[in-house]
Design a protein around this motif. Structure first.
Motif: not given
Length: 198
Positions: A145-162
């Motif tokens: 199955p795909p591994w997906v990060v959604h909402g990259t237009n508004a994602i916070s730096r903290e969430e990106i690191l998570r």
């Protein structure tokens, strides 16, 4: 240890926030080979023989890219067209990829809710990438199955690191021979591997 080949393509990497973070330190994960296709092939002059030899040395092949306009960057499609050929990847004599695992890692500006029947984009991610699943089937590979990060237009730096931490943990899990990858086949997203009973 399983060997993982990550084929990365980002046509606007200089503008990337999420993928830049996700790939930072990725080659330090045991068993992972990372290849930036736009860096290796700036003139789109793919070397099919070299790419085939590399795939043969790996157990898992992951395509990593931003999901623009419901598809993959052109360089990945070009790579597939030139490398995954009849007689090698598929056909009665094309068994080079048999038994290997194939999947994708994607980032998308849209929320997960936008990728649902009745949502803004009308279809799920799994529906939109069904050609990749069919490629895996054609090549006698197992589809992840795909591994997906959604909402990259508004994602916070903290969430990106998570997300980076989770992604790297997932890759380490895939590389571990003790992990039964068949357990993940029924998941909608590979992100959910932590809830797959392990």
């Amino acid at each position: 240890m399983r060997k993982i080949l990550i084929l990365f393509a980002h046509p606007a990497f200089e503008k990337s926030r999420v993928n830049k973070c996700l790939i930072d330190g990725i080659e330090e994960i045991g068993g992972v080979t990372f290849r930036d296709l736009y860096e290796i092939y700036p003139e789109i002059d793919i070397d099919p023989d070299a790419e085939r030899k590399l795939i043969e040395q790996h157990d898992v092949v992951l395509l990593q890219y931003p999901f623009f306009l419901f598809g993959m960057p052109a360089l990945i499609k070009e790579w597939m067209d030139l490398v995954l050929v009849h007689g090698w990847a598929f056909g009665s004599r094309g068994t080079a990829l048999k038994g290997k695992w194939f999947g994708s890692v994607m980032t998308t500006g849209g929320s997960r809710g936008a990728y649902q029947p009745g949502g803004f984009n009308r279809f799920t991610i799994r529906q939109l990438i069904c050609p990749l699943e069919q490629v895996a089937c054609l090549c006698r590979m197992h589809f992840l199955p795909p591994w997906v990060v959604h909402g990259t237009n508004a994602i916070s730096r903290e969430e990106i690191l998570r997300q980076k931490e989770r992604y790297h943990a997932m890759l380490a899990r895939l590389a571990d021979d003790a992990t039964d990858l068949r357990r993940y086949g029924g998941l909608e997203y590979l992100n959910h591997y932590q809830t797959a009973g392990e």
